[in-house]
Design a protein around this motif. Structure first.
Motif, PDB file in Angstrom:
ATOM      1  N   ARG A 140      39.147  33.474  38.956  1.00  0.00           N
ATOM      2  CA  ARG A 140      39.654  34.266  39.991  1.00  0.00           C
ATOM      3  C   ARG A 140      39.132  35.734  39.117  1.00  0.00           C
TER       4      ARG A 140
ATOM      5  N   LEU B 124      37.806  39.349  32.213  1.00  0.00           N
ATOM      6  CA  LEU B 124      38.327  40.828  31.756  1.00  0.00           C
ATOM      7  C   LEU B 124      37.575  40.970  30.479  1.00  0.00           C
TER       8      LEU B 124
ATOM      9  N   TYR C 250      38.029  43.499  26.876  1.00  0.00           N
ATOM     10  CA  TYR C 250      38.925  44.140  26.000  1.00  0.00           C
ATOM     11  C   TYR C 250      38.079  44.613  25.011  1.00  0.00           C
TER      12      TYR C 250
ATOM     13  N   PHE D 215      42.460  47.271  27.256  1.00  0.00           N
ATOM     14  CA  PHE D 215      41.655  46.818  28.552  1.00  0.00           C
ATOM     15  C   PHE D 215      40.520  47.829  28.894  1.00  0.00           C
TER      16      PHE D 215
ATOM     17  N   MET E 242      38.121  44.628  34.643  1.00  0.00           N
ATOM     18  CA  MET E 242      38.132  43.237  35.206  1.00  0.00           C
ATOM     19  C   MET E 242      37.251  43.313  36.202  1.00  0.00           C
TER      20      MET E 242
ATOM     21  N   LEU F 218      36.218  41.781  23.417  1.00  0.00           N
ATOM     22  CA  LEU F 218      36.620  40.483  23.658  1.00  0.00           C
ATOM     23  C   LEU F 218      36.381  40.103  25.336  1.00  0.00           C
TER      24      LEU F 218
ATOM     25  N   PRO G 149      41.195  34.198  32.934  1.00  0.00           N
ATOM     26  CA  PRO G 149      42.671  33.839  33.147  1.00  0.00           C
ATOM     27  C   PRO G 149      42.688  32.401  33.837  1.00  0.00           C
TER      28      PRO G 149
ATOM     29  N   LEU H 255      45.475  33.338  29.434  1.00  0.00           N
ATOM     30  CA  LEU H 255      43.949  34.224  29.247  1.00  0.00           C
ATOM     31  C   LEU H 255      43.326  33.049  28.150  1.00  0.00           C
TER      32      LEU H 255
END
Lengths: 114, 111
Positions: free
Chosen positions: B31, B34, B36, B45, B48, B88, B92, B99
């Motif tokens: 989906r 992300l 980080y 964050f 995305m 990082l 998900p 995650l």
């Protein structure tokens, strides 16, 4: 205002003791998580609660027991601490659903077991 | 089994250099991906990504996703010492919000 807070920030204890870490979020999220980050910085999910219900329970020793009294709080209790439990434990929260899944992390609790 | 792999694991550059961090993934029902940044404390964050080929940009940082080849890159141009951190990548899985994180890339920017 702190979005996700954890207490304590540092915890130094002896092997065999029992300790708890607390986490609170004020973001109105419905899901909270506990992660463990080892010395090599690898972040791994341990548990997740959605509206006080346990939805993720990874392969974690049963000495670790999460408790969620309400959807804004998720605590982690650890029995009979071992040397290998030394790590940084992060709490996180998110609003699960759809494509958006940003998780907000707390400042971490550095646990040292002697 | 779902997995996320980052490379390189560590990188040392000098201020002003441009760096590219890589993240490849294998996950069912993809989906989003992300990024980080983690300095001393909590991961914060950055981006995305959900659509292939669309670059996300924030200042000197940018990221793009390739859903066909199953990877993403994070670019940092004109690096500064404040960019030193662990970066990082996470994906998900399932419907629980879980995650899966990569091992992280430790970036050190020297003056």
């Amino acid at each position: 205002d702190t979005a996700v807070s954890q207490t304590p920030k540092y915890l130094v204890t002896q092997m065999g003791n029992d300790k708890s870490i607390k986490c609170e979020q004020n973001l109105g999220h419905d899901t909270m998580y506990w992660y463990k980050q080892d010395s090599k910085k690898f972040l791994k999910i341990m548990f997740s609660y959605n509206n006080k219900e346990l939805i993720i329970n990874e392969t974690v020793p049963n000495r670790f027991s999460p408790k969620s009294p309400d959807k804004a709080h998720l605590n982690l209790h650890i029995n009979s601490l071992e040397l290998g439990d030394s790590a940084v434990y992060f709490c996180a929260s998110s609003q699960v659903g759809g494509d958006y899944n940003e998780q907000f992390f707390g400042p971490g609790t550095r646990l040292t077991v002697l | 089994e779902d997995k996320v792999v980052q490379s390189p694991l560590s990188l040392v550059v000098h201020e002003g250099d441009t760096v590219t961090l890589n993240c490849s993934y294998e996950v069912t029902n993809f989906r989003s991906l992300l990024w980080y940044k983690q300095e001393k404390k909590a991961p914060t964050f950055l981006f995305m990504l959900t659509s292939s080929g669309i670059e996300k940009k924030s200042g000197r940082l940018s990221s793009i996703l390739d859903k066909k080849e199953l990877f993403s890159i994070l670019n940092i141009t004109a690096t500064q010492t404040g960019d030193s951190a662990v970066y990082l990548c996470a994906v998900p899985t399932g419907n629980t919000g879980k995650l899966i994180f990569g091992q992280g890339t430790t970036l050190q920017v020297k003056p």
